[in-house]
Design an enzyme around this catalytic site. Structure first.
Site, PDB file in Angstrom:
ATOM      1  N   THR A  51      11.614   4.055   6.102  1.00 46.94           N
ATOM      2  CA  THR A  51      10.450   4.401   6.935  1.00 46.94           C
ATOM      3  C   THR A  51       9.686   3.123   7.278  1.00 46.94           C
ATOM      4  OG1 THR A  51       9.001   4.764   5.035  1.00 46.94           O
ATOM      5  CG2 THR A  51      10.192   6.686   5.849  1.00 46.94           C
ATOM      6  N   SER A  52      10.357   1.977   7.144  1.00 44.01           N
ATOM      7  CA  SER A  52       9.674   0.696   7.337  1.00 44.01           C
ATOM      8  C   SER A  52       9.797   0.222   8.790  1.00 44.01           C
ATOM      9  CB  SER A  52      10.260  -0.283   6.317  1.00 44.01           C
ATOM     10  OG  SER A  52      10.037  -1.598   6.672  1.00 44.01           O
ATOM     11  N   ARG A  53      10.820  -0.533   9.098  1.00 44.01           N
ATOM     12  CA  ARG A  53      11.135  -0.923  10.476  1.00 44.01           C
ATOM     13  C   ARG A  53      12.641  -0.884  10.599  1.00 44.01           C
ATOM     14  NH1 ARG A  53       6.735   0.109  11.532  1.00 44.01           N
ATOM     15  NH2 ARG A  53       5.094  -1.134  12.520  1.00 44.01           N
ATOM     16  N   PHE A  94       3.570   7.917  10.243  1.00 44.19           N
ATOM     17  CA  PHE A  94       2.120   7.639  10.308  1.00 44.19           C
ATOM     18  C   PHE A  94       1.332   8.830  10.858  1.00 44.19           C
ATOM     19  CE2 PHE A  94       1.092   7.439  14.851  1.00 44.19           C
ATOM     20  CZ  PHE A  94       2.368   7.548  15.382  1.00 44.19           C
ATOM     21  N   LYS A 121       0.822  -1.213   0.000  1.00 43.75           N
ATOM     22  CA  LYS A 121       0.000   0.000   0.000  1.00 43.75           C
ATOM     23  C   LYS A 121       0.861   1.270   0.000  1.00 43.75           C
ATOM     24  CE  LYS A 121      -2.180  -1.984   3.455  1.00 43.75           C
ATOM     25  NZ  LYS A 121      -1.893  -3.403   3.194  1.00 43.75           N
ATOM     26  N   ILE A 122       1.868   1.312   0.898  1.00 45.85           N
ATOM     27  CA  ILE A 122       2.691   2.527   0.993  1.00 45.85           C
ATOM     28  C   ILE A 122       3.600   2.659  -0.232  1.00 45.85           C
ATOM     29  CG2 ILE A 122       4.527   3.672   2.322  1.00 45.85           C
ATOM     30  CD1 ILE A 122       3.261   2.321   4.851  1.00 45.85           C
ATOM     31  N   GLU A 170      14.947   1.684  18.484  1.00 45.64           N
ATOM     32  CA  GLU A 170      14.151   2.885  18.751  1.00 45.64           C
ATOM     33  C   GLU A 170      13.299   2.776  20.015  1.00 45.64           C
ATOM     34  OE1 GLU A 170      11.715   2.956  15.094  1.00 45.64           O
ATOM     35  OE2 GLU A 170       9.973   2.669  16.379  1.00 45.64           O
ATOM     36  N   HIS A 207       9.916   8.070  14.121  1.00 41.10           N
ATOM     37  CA  HIS A 207       8.755   7.221  13.782  1.00 41.10           C
ATOM     38  C   HIS A 207       7.478   8.061  13.709  1.00 41.10           C
ATOM     39  CE1 HIS A 207       7.569   2.743  13.813  1.00 41.10           C
ATOM     40  NE2 HIS A 207       6.674   3.431  13.134  1.00 41.10           N
ATOM     41  N   GLN A 208       7.535   9.096  12.880  1.00 41.54           N
ATOM     42  CA  GLN A 208       6.367   9.967  12.757  1.00 41.54           C
ATOM     43  C   GLN A 208       5.704   9.867  11.385  1.00 41.54           C
ATOM     44  OE1 GLN A 208       8.747  13.932  12.977  1.00 41.54           O
ATOM     45  NE2 GLN A 208       6.994  14.450  11.727  1.00 41.54           N
ATOM     46  N   ASP A 257      13.174   7.083   9.511  1.00 45.13           N
ATOM     47  CA  ASP A 257      12.051   7.374  10.408  1.00 45.13           C
ATOM     48  C   ASP A 257      11.954   6.284  11.472  1.00 45.13           C
ATOM     49  OD1 ASP A 257       9.753   8.923  11.206  1.00 45.13           O
ATOM     50  OD2 ASP A 257       8.494   7.293  10.434  1.00 45.13           O
TER      51      ASP A 257
HETATM   52  P1  NAI Z   1       1.822  -3.853   2.806  1.00 46.84           P
HETATM   53  O1  NAI Z   1       1.610  -5.166   3.477  1.00 46.84           O
HETATM   54  O2  NAI Z   1       0.693  -3.247   2.046  1.00 46.84           O
HETATM   55  O3  NAI Z   1       3.083  -3.947   1.816  1.00 46.84           O
HETATM   56  C1  NAI Z   1       4.264  -4.580   2.143  1.00 46.84           C
HETATM   57  C2  NAI Z   1       4.864  -5.104   0.843  1.00 46.84           C
HETATM   58  O4  NAI Z   1       6.158  -5.635   1.129  1.00 46.84           O
HETATM   59  C3  NAI Z   1       4.033  -6.228   0.205  1.00 46.84           C
HETATM   60  O5  NAI Z   1       3.763  -5.929  -1.145  1.00 46.84           O
HETATM   61  C4  NAI Z   1       4.939  -7.440   0.344  1.00 46.84           C
HETATM   62  O6  NAI Z   1       4.783  -8.376  -0.734  1.00 46.84           O
HETATM   63  C5  NAI Z   1       6.320  -6.775   0.319  1.00 46.84           C
HETATM   64  N1  NAI Z   1       7.376  -7.651   0.800  1.00 46.84           N
HETATM   65  C6  NAI Z   1       7.327  -8.649   1.705  1.00 46.84           C
HETATM   66  N2  NAI Z   1       8.514  -9.262   1.808  1.00 46.84           N
HETATM   67  C7  NAI Z   1       9.337  -8.627   0.939  1.00 46.84           C
HETATM   68  C8  NAI Z   1      10.695  -8.810   0.562  1.00 46.84           C
HETATM   69  N3  NAI Z   1      11.436  -9.783   1.098  1.00 46.84           N
HETATM   70  N4  NAI Z   1      11.223  -7.992  -0.374  1.00 46.84           N
HETATM   71  C9  NAI Z   1      10.471  -7.015  -0.942  1.00 46.84           C
HETATM   72  N5  NAI Z   1       9.185  -6.804  -0.638  1.00 46.84           N
HETATM   73  C10 NAI Z   1       8.630  -7.595   0.297  1.00 46.84           C
HETATM   74  O7  NAI Z   1       2.326  -2.871   3.961  1.00 46.84           O
HETATM   75  P2  NAI Z   1       2.323  -1.288   3.961  1.00 46.84           P
HETATM   76  O8  NAI Z   1       1.064  -0.797   4.559  1.00 46.84           O
HETATM   77  O9  NAI Z   1       2.733  -0.778   2.628  1.00 46.84           O
HETATM   78  O10 NAI Z   1       3.482  -1.002   5.033  1.00 46.84           O
HETATM   79  C11 NAI Z   1       4.823  -1.391   4.782  1.00 46.84           C
HETATM   80  C12 NAI Z   1       5.628  -1.285   6.053  1.00 46.84           C
HETATM   81  O11 NAI Z   1       5.737   0.075   6.446  1.00 46.84           O
HETATM   82  C13 NAI Z   1       4.958  -1.948   7.292  1.00 46.84           C
HETATM   83  O12 NAI Z   1       5.247  -3.327   7.349  1.00 46.84           O
HETATM   84  C14 NAI Z   1       5.590  -1.208   8.440  1.00 46.84           C
HETATM   85  O13 NAI Z   1       6.763  -1.886   8.837  1.00 46.84           O
HETATM   86  C15 NAI Z   1       5.956   0.139   7.844  1.00 46.84           C
HETATM   87  N6  NAI Z   1       5.143   1.231   8.384  1.00 46.84           N
HETATM   88  C16 NAI Z   1       5.802   2.309   8.909  1.00 46.84           C
HETATM   89  C17 NAI Z   1       5.092   3.365   9.435  1.00 46.84           C
HETATM   90  C18 NAI Z   1       5.780   4.578   9.973  1.00 46.84           C
HETATM   91  O14 NAI Z   1       5.139   5.382  10.678  1.00 46.84           O
HETATM   92  N7  NAI Z   1       7.042   4.802   9.678  1.00 46.84           N
HETATM   93  C19 NAI Z   1       3.619   3.321   9.494  1.00 46.84           C
HETATM   94  C20 NAI Z   1       3.037   2.180   8.836  1.00 46.84           C
HETATM   95  C21 NAI Z   1       3.790   1.168   8.323  1.00 46.84           C
END
Ligand code: NAI
Length: 337
Positions: free
Chosen positions: A232-234, A298, A154-155, A263, A295-296, A258
């Site tokens: 901005t992932s983890r 979101f 999604k992101i 953290e 971590h902002q 982020d």
């Molecule tokens: P999502 O589930 O919609 O997308 C994650 C994508 O990563 C999927 O398309 C999946 O197939 C792919 N993926 C899985 N394993 C992979 C790999 N080995 N190599 C490449 N791609 C791979 O999740 P969304 O909503 O897009 O969020 C992504 C990440 O962003 C979350 O898991 C979370 O860790 C992080 N996040 C960070 C926030 C922040 O405030 N900084 C807030 C929300 C999410």
């Protein structure tokens, strides 16, 4: 339902209380995180609500279960901080908020890219001190540059759309190709090709055993000299020590974070009068080409509204015995803290 809400800040209380007027749960807010030593606060609460840095390992989950908790309601997307296997064995249900605003994080990501490139952080400080020199502020056109997105869920997909609008060439790596991205002209490539051809590498995958330290010394060596790296992932998708070495050798030209591996000991708190003990984090702060936010990504009104609404709806579904579409189980689990 009686819900013990951990790690609450003023904005959590505000948005949860507002959303709760349509759900009528009994919310009790705790400022402290959920960790070994704070589990007993939730004694007698059938549901606990937690955030990204609450630590729900097997030991903590056992205490919660013994004290009568049956539901863990994560008010976030990632679930790497919960031992789902242990939760399953204890009969604890776990729900999360799979999506609340992909725009919030994607837009923040672009903000980090632009800040690093055009040096807004330096310009802001300079102008306030009456220094109008442009020396050292030289940037580059994003238009025409190649950005590699790891994870086009999604992101990642929203980010691809923004970058396409700017005129970037977008490469991507994801085990699942997103039709929205294909339609935009995004090219899916193996990781090594993404690393070798991207001016900017940005991470949008979840933290899993496969993605843990996906950015390590070997991956960095394959990248272009002076690459911009954004996370901005983890935190733990990046090997921070390898990144510091690459910053020192100038292999990495810009770093935007982020999130950070450790953290949990720092973020979401005012530590401005404390002595920070994390030397790795402190080293990162010494580089002029590193921008860190706490971590902002979101943190927008829309996201907080959706998080509160979906979390409270998940709890309502559990209470009424309805199958919750946002439940997660051990087969999705990966890295545990
Ligand atoms: P999502 O589930 O919609 O997308 C994650 C994508 O990563 C999927 O398309 C999946 O197939 C792919 N993926 C899985 N394993 C992979 C790999 N080995 N190599 C490449 N791609 C791979 O999740 P969304 O909503 O897009 O969020 C992504 C990440 O962003 C979350 O898991 C979370 O860790 C992080 N996040 C960070 C926030 C922040 O405030 N900084 C807030 C929300 C999410």
């Amino acid at each position: 339902m009686k819900v013990g809400v951990y790690s609450t800040k003023s904005y959590d209380r505000e948005f949860f209380n507002k959303a709760n007027s349509t759900f009528g749960h009994e919310l009790t807010f705790f400022e402290c995180p959920l960790a070994a030593g704070t589990e007993n606060l939730a004694a007698g609460f059938p549901a606990v609500c937690v955030f990204v840095n609450d630590g729900l390992n097997a030991k903590v989950l056992r205490v919660l279960s013994r004290n009568g908790t049956r539901l863990i309601a994560l008010r976030c997307t990632g679930f790497n901080n919960v031992d789902l296997e242990a939760a399953g064995k204890l009969g604890l249900s776990v729900v999360r908020v799979p999506a609340y605003s992909p725009y919030s994080v994607a837009e923040h990501t672009v903000g980090l890219m632009l800040t690093l490139n055009r040096k807004f952080h330096k310009a802001y400080a300079r102008i306030r001190e009456g220094n109008f020199s442009l020396e050292g502020l030289l940037g580059f056109d994003l238009h025409g540059r190649t950005v590699g997105i790891i994870g086009t869920g999604k992101i990642g997909a929203v980010l691809a759309r923004i970058l396409a609008g700017i005129g970037c060439r977008v490469l991507a790596h994801d085990p699942v190709q997103n039709p929205e991205c294909l339609e935009l002209g995004v090219k899916y490539v193996p990781l090594s090709e993404l690393f070798g051809n991207s001016d900017i590498v940005t991470l949008h995958c979840p933290l899993t055993t496969e993605t843990h330290h996906i950015i390590n010394a070997e991956a960095i060596n394959r990248m272009k000299d002076g690459v911009m790296l954004i996370n901005t992932s983890r935190g733990a998708v990046i090997d921070t020590k390898a990144v510091i070495s690459a910053l020192k050798s100038r292999k990495i030209g810009y770093l935007g974070l982020d999130v950070y591996e450790q953290e949990g000991d720092l973020f979401f708190q005012d530590l401005s009068n404390e002595i920070i003990q994390d030397d790795v984090f402190e080293r990162l702060l010494t580089f002029p080409n590193v921008v860190i936010t706490g971590h902002q990504g979101f943190f927008t009104e829309e996201a907080l509204r959706n998080i509160a609404h979906v979390t409270l709806a998940n709890i309502r579904d559990f209470e009424s015995g309805r199958k919750c579409a946002n439940a997660i189980t051990a087969d999705q689990v990966i890295v545990r803290k």
